[in-house]
Design an enzyme around this catalytic site. Structure first.
Site, short mmCIF file in Angstrom:
data_model
loop_
_atom_site.label_atom_id
_atom_site.label_comp_id
_atom_site.label_asym_id
_atom_site.label_seq_id
_atom_site.Cartn_x
_atom_site.Cartn_y
_atom_site.Cartn_z
CG ASP A 17 -1.90 -1.17 1.19
OD1 ASP A 17 -2.19 -1.67 0.10
OD2 ASP A 17 -2.33 -1.59 2.29
CE LYS A 57 2.39 -2.42 -4.40
NZ LYS A 57 2.11 -2.02 -3.02
N GLY A 88 -4.54 -4.20 -3.77
CA GLY A 88 -5.52 -3.17 -4.09
C GLY A 88 -4.72 -1.94 -4.49
CG HIS A 89 -1.96 -1.99 -7.05
ND1 HIS A 89 -1.04 -2.53 -7.90
CD2 HIS A 89 -1.70 -2.55 -5.84
CE1 HIS A 89 -0.26 -3.36 -7.25
NE2 HIS A 89 -0.64 -3.40 -5.98
CD GLN A 125 0.79 -8.80 -2.56
OE1 GLN A 125 1.47 -9.47 -3.30
NE2 GLN A 125 -0.47 -8.51 -2.81
P1 GDP Z 1 -0.72 0.38 -3.57
O1 GDP Z 1 -1.30 -0.92 -3.10
O2 GDP Z 1 0.77 0.44 -3.34
O3 GDP Z 1 -1.07 0.72 -5.00
O4 GDP Z 1 -1.35 1.51 -2.65
P2 GDP Z 1 -2.90 1.64 -2.21
O5 GDP Z 1 -3.67 2.13 -3.36
O6 GDP Z 1 -3.36 0.41 -1.54
O7 GDP Z 1 -2.78 2.71 -1.05
C1 GDP Z 1 -2.24 3.97 -1.26
C2 GDP Z 1 -3.31 5.00 -0.86
O8 GDP Z 1 -2.72 6.26 -0.73
C3 GDP Z 1 -4.39 5.16 -1.91
O9 GDP Z 1 -5.60 5.50 -1.28
C4 GDP Z 1 -3.88 6.32 -2.76
O10 GDP Z 1 -4.92 7.02 -3.42
C5 GDP Z 1 -3.25 7.17 -1.69
N1 GDP Z 1 -2.10 7.97 -2.11
C6 GDP Z 1 -1.11 7.66 -2.99
N2 GDP Z 1 -0.17 8.62 -3.00
C7 GDP Z 1 -0.56 9.55 -2.11
C8 GDP Z 1 0.02 10.77 -1.64
O11 GDP Z 1 1.10 11.19 -2.04
N3 GDP Z 1 -0.68 11.45 -0.69
C9 GDP Z 1 -1.87 11.03 -0.20
N4 GDP Z 1 -2.47 11.75 0.72
N5 GDP Z 1 -2.44 9.88 -0.62
C10 GDP Z 1 -1.78 9.14 -1.55
P1 IMO Z 2 -0.86 -4.14 -2.28
O1 IMO Z 2 -0.40 -4.70 -3.60
C1 IMO Z 2 -0.95 -4.51 2.05
C2 IMO Z 2 -1.03 -8.57 3.70
C3 IMO Z 2 -2.29 -9.01 4.41
C4 IMO Z 2 -1.70 -10.00 5.41
C5 IMO Z 2 -0.58 -10.67 4.63
C6 IMO Z 2 -0.97 -11.98 3.98
O2 IMO Z 2 -2.16 -3.44 -2.32
O3 IMO Z 2 0.23 -3.36 -1.64
P2 IMO Z 2 -2.51 -12.71 1.94
O4 IMO Z 2 -3.91 -12.34 1.58
O5 IMO Z 2 -1.51 -12.39 0.90
O6 IMO Z 2 -2.41 -14.13 2.40
O7 IMO Z 2 -2.17 -11.82 3.23
O8 IMO Z 2 -0.23 -9.74 3.61
N1 IMO Z 2 -1.23 -8.08 2.33
C7 IMO Z 2 -1.17 -6.80 1.97
N2 IMO Z 2 -0.99 -5.69 2.73
N3 IMO Z 2 -1.04 -4.42 0.72
C8 IMO Z 2 -1.18 -5.51 -0.05
O9 IMO Z 2 -1.14 -5.46 -1.40
C9 IMO Z 2 -1.30 -6.77 0.58
N4 IMO Z 2 -1.48 -8.04 0.13
C10 IMO Z 2 -1.43 -8.83 1.21
O10 IMO Z 2 -2.93 -7.93 5.04
O11 IMO Z 2 -1.12 -9.31 6.48
MG MG Z 3 -2.85 -1.58 -1.85
#
Ligand code: GDP
Ligand code: IMO
Ligand code: MG
Length: 427
Positions: A13, A16, A40-41, A225
């Site tokens: 998270d 990416k 979840g991207h 991840q």
């Molecule tokens: P990913 O899994 O690495 O793609 O990241 P996620 O989408 O799960 O989580 C990143 C969260 O931070 C999302 O809700 C994005 O919209 C938000 N986000 C990304 N970059 C920024 C930033 O620079 N500032 C803020 N406030 N939010 C951001």
């Molecule tokens: P993105 O790509 C954050 C965490 C879960 C749990 C552990 C194992 O959005 O960054 P799993 O379902 O893979 O067996 O879970 O890994 N986890 C993540 N945490 N971002 C993710 O993906 C994750 N994918 C799995 O919360 O702790």
């Molecule tokens: Mg994510």
């Protein structure tokens, strides 16, 4: 032409999805190499927020080809939902999304096995997203899995039923109570497979990518991840079941190590983690609560609240080294505005000694983080678009990190939107 990689350096998270979307204009192909719908991207532009789980984050760029690589595990039911969510956006999925025949499929019973395994573990549970990731990779390495190519065979339903029945026996033997109707699950799976077959193209992705490289196409590999969730190098057993680090791109796409170019490492200006497991710099006070509230730290896949804490530079340096990161991208600096003092972990006190590397165990009874304090900034960063606008104390924070990990930060992100991205001049 070399393939560039983009990876998360913390516990996932990091942002990416946003950065892949920002960088896609420089690439012809975006290829996901591991993980599955546990990811979840999030991408935001033109006032709309999109969350992708399996589909690569280049999908909104009309000229980019998106590939789901062999290292990814696909849940056809979730994949169908993702495809349906794209339907209002005028995307020609048939021509811009290709799926590897060697990618493994998540069966409904893999999800049940995940739930049963977590229930059986009780308080020692991993905190899995319950998407069936662990059981699917277990079947892959155990040589029992079903691959995308199998559903092109006339007898695919028999192949499916044999594995499903084996799983049902395993679940029975686990002695946990799960509520499900297998006929409903079968039917949803069959429908989703048919939908998948009729809407996307299956390919031999390693051959496709090899030809693309020879034709000088620009390829970006998208990780899911983060490095601290890597099956080998993460905080085992509180990890996911794939190699989230750079090596995973080689096996997950069929790319040779000597064909890797830039390695972009994404990290948040602080740290978050969702699910169980050690987190040395976690904050249980108002500061952590503020980070979670301002940063909207709720999982994009499960909606669970993310745990928050200070930036851990010992862990970041470890991730930079394991991945061979060439450029860093720092996300969410805007969330730290208003803190008078910022702390960064620069060493661990571990079993009575001061160390600067990630030890075998991050158990809180044996390890205490040591902090360096830096000055915060008051300014709201979210409207800034140029490096020259950034406050001096923000630049000091960035310089401290660059110096500690010996790697330049080429992008700082100051908000979730595509436009809230500042490219730093590294010359
Ligand atoms: P990913 O899994 O690495 O793609 O990241 P996620 O989408 O799960 O989580 C990143 C969260 O931070 C999302 O809700 C994005 O919209 C938000 N986000 C990304 N970059 C920024 C930033 O620079 N500032 C803020 N406030 N939010 C951001
Ligand atoms: P993105 O790509 C954050 C965490 C879960 C749990 C552990 C194992 O959005 O960054 P799993 O379902 O893979 O067996 O879970 O890994 N986890 C993540 N945490 N971002 C993710 O993906 C994750 N994918 C799995 O919360 O702790
Ligand atoms: Mg994510």
């Amino acid at each position: 032409m070399a393939i560039d990689l983009l990876l998360g350096l913390q516990w996932g998270d990091e942002g990416k999805g946003k950065i892949v979307d920002v960088l896609t204009k420089k690439y012809d192909i975006i290829a996901r190499f591991q993980g599955g719908p546990n990811a979840g991207h999030t991408l935001e532009f033109e006032g709309i927020k999109h969350v992708l789980h399996t589909i690569p984050s280049g999908i909104f760029h009309p000229k980019a080809m998106n590939i789901v690589g062999n290292g990814v595990v696909i849940d056809p039911v979730i994949f169908r939902e993702e495809l349906e969510n794209l339907s209002p956006f005028d995307i020609n999925v048939r021509d811009s999304l290709l799926v590897s025949r060697k990618a493994h499929l998540i069966l409904p019973t893999h999800r049940l096995l995940d739930a049963a395994s977590e229930k059986a573990k009780g308080s020692a549970k991993i905190g899995s997203t319950l998407k069936g990731i662990g059981p699917t990779y277990m079947d892959k390495t155990g040589r029992n899995g079903i691959r995308v190519g199998d559903i092109e065979l006339p007898q695919w339903k028999e192949i499916y039923s044999a594995l499903r029945d084996k799983h049902l026996t395993m679940i029975k033997n686990m002695n946990v109570v799960l509520d499900f109707n297998i006929t409903d699950l079968d039917n949803a799976f069959y429908d989703a497979i048919n939908y998948m077959k009729s809407s996307v193209t299956f390919i031999d992705s390693e051959a496709y990518l090899s030809t693309a490289q020879k034709n000088n196409q620009r390829i970006l590999a998208e990780g899911a991840q983060g490095s601290l969730l890597d099956i080998d190098f993460g905080t085992y057993p509180f990890v996911t079941s794939s190699n989230t680090t750079a090596a995973g791109a080689c096996t997950g796409l069929g790319v040779a190590p000597n064909k890797i170019g830039e390695v972009y490492g994404i990290f948040k200006a602080y740290t978050t983690r969702v699910g169980s497991g050690p987190f040395p710099t976690e904050l249980f006070d108002e500061t952590g609560e503020t980070m979670g509230r301002v940063g909207h730290e709720f999982g994009a896949t499960t909606g669970r609240a993310r745990r928050c804490g200070w930036l851990d530079l010992v862990a970041l340096k470890y991730a930079v080294e394991i991945n061979g990161v060439t450029q860093l991208m720092m996300m969410k600096g805007d969330v730290l505005s208003g803190f008078e003092e910022l702390k960064v972990c620069t060493a661990y006190e571990y079993r009575g000694k001061t160390i600067h590397h990630l030890p075998y165990s991050l158990n809180e009874k044996e390890l205490t983080p040591q902090y360096t304090s830096l000055s915060g900034w008051e300014e709201d960063l979210t409207k800034m678009r140029d490096e020259s606008e950034l406050p001096a104390t923000f630049n000091d924070y960035v310089a401290f990190i660059e110096d500690y990990v010996q790697t330049p930060i080429s992008i700082v992100s100051v908000g979730p939107d595509r436009s809230q991205t500042i490219f730093r001049d590294l010359t």
